[in-house]
Design an enzyme around this catalytic site. Structure first.
Site, PDB file in Angstrom:
ATOM      1  CG  HIS A 149      52.749  55.815  50.481  1.00 43.35           C
ATOM      2  ND1 HIS A 149      52.704  56.544  51.636  1.00 43.35           N
ATOM      3  CD2 HIS A 149      53.750  54.918  50.651  1.00 43.35           C
ATOM      4  CE1 HIS A 149      53.658  56.131  52.466  1.00 43.35           C
ATOM      5  NE2 HIS A 149      54.303  55.144  51.884  1.00 43.35           N
ATOM      6  CE  LYS A 164      52.530  29.180  19.340  1.00 42.57           C
ATOM      7  NZ  LYS A 164      51.760  28.744  20.502  1.00 42.57           N
ATOM      8  CD  GLU A 194      48.561  44.492  18.283  1.00 50.13           C
ATOM      9  OE1 GLU A 194      48.705  43.498  17.519  1.00 50.13           O
ATOM     10  OE2 GLU A 194      47.613  44.589  19.083  1.00 50.13           O
ATOM     11  N   GLY A 214      51.985  31.211  23.877  1.00 46.47           N
ATOM     12  CA  GLY A 214      52.624  32.526  23.882  1.00 46.47           C
ATOM     13  C   GLY A 214      52.943  33.021  25.281  1.00 46.47           C
ATOM     14  NE  ARG A 215      47.423  32.145  28.447  1.00 46.13           N
ATOM     15  CZ  ARG A 215      46.810  31.798  27.328  1.00 46.13           C
ATOM     16  NH1 ARG A 215      47.107  32.418  26.190  1.00 46.13           N
ATOM     17  NH2 ARG A 215      45.914  30.836  27.323  1.00 46.13           N
ATOM     18  CE  LYS A 262      44.893  39.114  18.463  1.00 45.81           C
ATOM     19  NZ  LYS A 262      45.609  37.857  18.312  1.00 45.81           N
ATOM     20  CD  GLU A 267      46.154  35.903  25.997  1.00 48.09           C
ATOM     21  OE1 GLU A 267      46.051  37.108  25.697  1.00 48.09           O
ATOM     22  OE2 GLU A 267      47.092  35.197  25.592  1.00 48.09           O
TER      23      GLU A 267
HETATM   24  O1  F6P Z   1      46.840  38.374  22.626  1.00 44.78           O
HETATM   25  C1  F6P Z   1      46.730  37.192  21.916  1.00 44.78           C
HETATM   26  C2  F6P Z   1      48.049  36.572  21.596  1.00 44.78           C
HETATM   27  O2  F6P Z   1      47.815  35.512  20.737  1.00 44.78           O
HETATM   28  C3  F6P Z   1      48.807  36.111  22.831  1.00 44.78           C
HETATM   29  O3  F6P Z   1      48.397  34.901  23.324  1.00 44.78           O
HETATM   30  C4  F6P Z   1      50.206  36.128  22.319  1.00 44.78           C
HETATM   31  O4  F6P Z   1      51.093  36.078  23.377  1.00 44.78           O
HETATM   32  C5  F6P Z   1      50.221  37.423  21.541  1.00 44.78           C
HETATM   33  O5  F6P Z   1      48.936  37.484  20.943  1.00 44.78           O
HETATM   34  C6  F6P Z   1      51.309  37.569  20.514  1.00 44.78           C
HETATM   35  O6  F6P Z   1      51.258  36.599  19.519  1.00 44.78           O
HETATM   36  P1  F6P Z   1      52.454  36.336  18.521  1.00 44.78           P
HETATM   37  O7  F6P Z   1      53.610  35.843  19.309  1.00 44.78           O
HETATM   38  O8  F6P Z   1      51.952  35.316  17.554  1.00 44.78           O
HETATM   39  O9  F6P Z   1      52.784  37.630  17.831  1.00 44.78           O
END
Ligand code: F6P
Length: 521
Positions: free
Chosen positions: A385, A208, A214, A268-269, A512, A354
């Protein structure tokens, strides 16, 4: 238009619930089943979904007091505000409109006085035509070959939702192989790259913000690897992006035509219903992707229009509050009896924790009651199990959702009968347990009379452990959409009742920032 702001513990309903809890806390599910109609009275049928919540420590009065609580904090008003596009994500100044992404109604939903429905439809058409081209083999890579592999590069909501759905809908998959790269751990991306041919791989970068460390690190590594065999002019054939940050996408070198939109009014989620779900559509085809959205919409309409005492997400949310805030339960288990749903607990951990892992209320004041439930789980029967010993006989109260299907997909009825016998067996064992008398009799009749004195206490199951049975006819894209939307609405309901903001996530920022500072040193 703002959400109402009520500390739930100051409501009349909360006081009544406290009194009711003190009077009834020792109630036993086994005793409640002396009422022969209990199962019917505490069950809800909704098309292909059957919810049985009879095995909970509740009476009709408990339920009506919980509903009273929902009414007193004006949940109805909050639901309408969410669906209508009020700025209910106040701390980020945003609307929360994942429900609009799956709405098929003609009604306008306004953001800044502009109807967002047309742009949603345009995005869906783009997802459809792109998916069709790639799946049919018409979309060619830089050496003229069709695409065989899709790699979704994202993290959090830009990974967990699509990954979980693609895994869950494996049965409906086409010939494309879909991979997910998320962790900044370079070994993750290296293991994926190892399996790929650059000529036939399509990379979907989902972010987003397009600034997530990452995702950008993985995308750069993959681009470098790709450019070892191709040139920058080949990038448009192999890289697409889903983002709100067009400038950063452009700087990365992605063709404008290959950008799928994201919007600030989708968290995002909660974004798998947007183009973030592109890898789902590529993997199972657009029609199945659309069926997923339709299932979610069916649940949206149920949530929006059904009285609270018959409203599945509301009831599950209220039960969760009952155990969390009155019984002091620390965690909840999600236990799908389908190997396809093995990634559901991971997905729900982000969605739930979250969203509702917040310690200040909508006034910004520190909260003095429990919020956010800790959710965990795994698939049955494997987990029987693994951790179920603790759930059956441990010292903790762990309410559980058992998710099951009446039919299996491949039709191995012998397997499915065994699977579902275990599903029901676990639910009944948790609820009704095994008394001293039963253990005594069992040891006696099996010729183990001499062991009664030493073994009896260890073989007793207290029972009275609550669970919900969430049973669908069959695992289909539509029923899966319904299931996910159910949990989304449960999350929102709980956030409203706890008087918190469910749609921000400032708690993920500090770590972060500190990591960045350490890198900048
Ligand atoms: O972990 C924090 C967060 O902002 C989430 O809410 C989101 O889903 C994720 O990082 C990834 O964010 P982006 O889509 O901006 O890379």
């Amino acid at each position: 238009m703002a959400l109402k702001n009520t500390n739930p513990t100051t409501t009349k309903a909360w006081q009544k619930l406290t009194d009711h809890f003190n009077e009834n806390k020792n109630i036993n599910i086994k005793d409640l089943f002396k009422n022969a109609n209990r199962k019917e009275e505490f069950s809800i049928e909704f098309n292909d979904l059957h919810l049985d919540f009879s095995k909970n420590r509740i009476t009709k009065e408990t339920l009506s007091l919980l509903v009273e609580l929902a009414e007193e904090v004006d949940l109805k008003d909050a639901i309408e505000k969410q669906f209508n596009g009020a700025v209910i994500n106040v701390t980020e100044g945003r609307e929360v409109l994942h429900t609009a992404l799956r709405s098929t109604s003609e009604d306008a939903v306004l953001v800044n006085n502009k109807n967002i429905k047309p742009q949603i439809q345009t995005a869906l058409r783009k997802i459809k035509s792109f998916s069709n081209k790639v799946i049919s083999g018409k979309w060619k890579g830089y050496t003229g070959k069709s695409i065989t592999d899709i790699v979704n590069i994202g993290i959090g909501g830009s990974d967990l939702g699509p990954d979980m759905i693609v895994e869950s809908l494996q049965f409906y998959k086409n010939q494309l192989t879909t991979h997910f790269v998320s962790n900044v751990d370079g070994d993750h991306v290296s293991e994926i790259i190892k399996k790929l041919n650059p000529e036939t791989t399509l990379f979907v970068i989902v972010s987003k913000t397009f600034t997530t460390q990452e995702t950008i690190t993985n995308a750069e590594t993959i681009k470098d690897w790709f450019l070892k065999s191709a040139t920058i002019f080949d990038i448009p054939k192999h890289f697409v992006a889903v983002s709100t940050n067009l400038e950063a996408v452009n700087n990365f070198g992605i063709d404008k035509a290959n950008v799928f939109p994201m919007w600030n009014w989708v968290g995002g989620r909660f974004s798998l219903w947007s183009a973030v779900g592109l890898s789902i559509s590529l993997s199972v085809g657009f029609d199945n992707y659309k069926a997923l959205l339709n299932g979610a919409e069916e649940m949206d309409l149920h949530y929006r229009n059904t009285d609270f005492d018959k409203n599945i997400p509301v009831i599950l949310a209220l039960l969760s509050i009952w155990y969390n805030n009155f019984y002091g339960a620390e965690t909840e288990a999600v236990l799908p009896y389908s190997q396809y749903l093995k990634k559901l607990p991971d997905y729900l951990q982000q969605a739930i924790m979250e969203s509702n892992g917040k310690g200040v209320d909508r006034n910004g004041d520190k909260i003095n009651y429990q919020t956010g439930t800790i959710v965990w789980g795994s698939t049955g029967t494997n987990m029987q199990h693994a951790f179920m010993q603790l759930v059956h006989q441990g010292t903790k109260l762990i309410p559980a959702d058992f998710i099951g299907y009446k039919e299996s997909l491949y039709g191995l009825t012998d397997h499915h009968n065994k699977l579902m016998a275990n599903y029901n067996g676990q639910i009944n064992a948790l609820a009704f347990g095994k008394s001293k008398e039963e253990v005594h009799l069992e040891l006696k009749t099996t010729g183990n009379q001499d062991k009664i004195a030493t073994l009896l206490p260890f073989k007793v199951f207290e029972g009275n452990r609550p669970s919900n049975a969430i049973l669908f006819d069959k695992l289909t894209p539509k029923s899966l959409g319904k299931l996910i939307a159910l949990y989304e609405h449960k999350i929102f309901t709980q956030g409203i009742l706890w008087n918190i903001y469910s749609y921000d996530q400032f708690g993920v920022e500090l770590g972060k920032e500190l990591a960045k500072k350490l890198l900048d040193k």
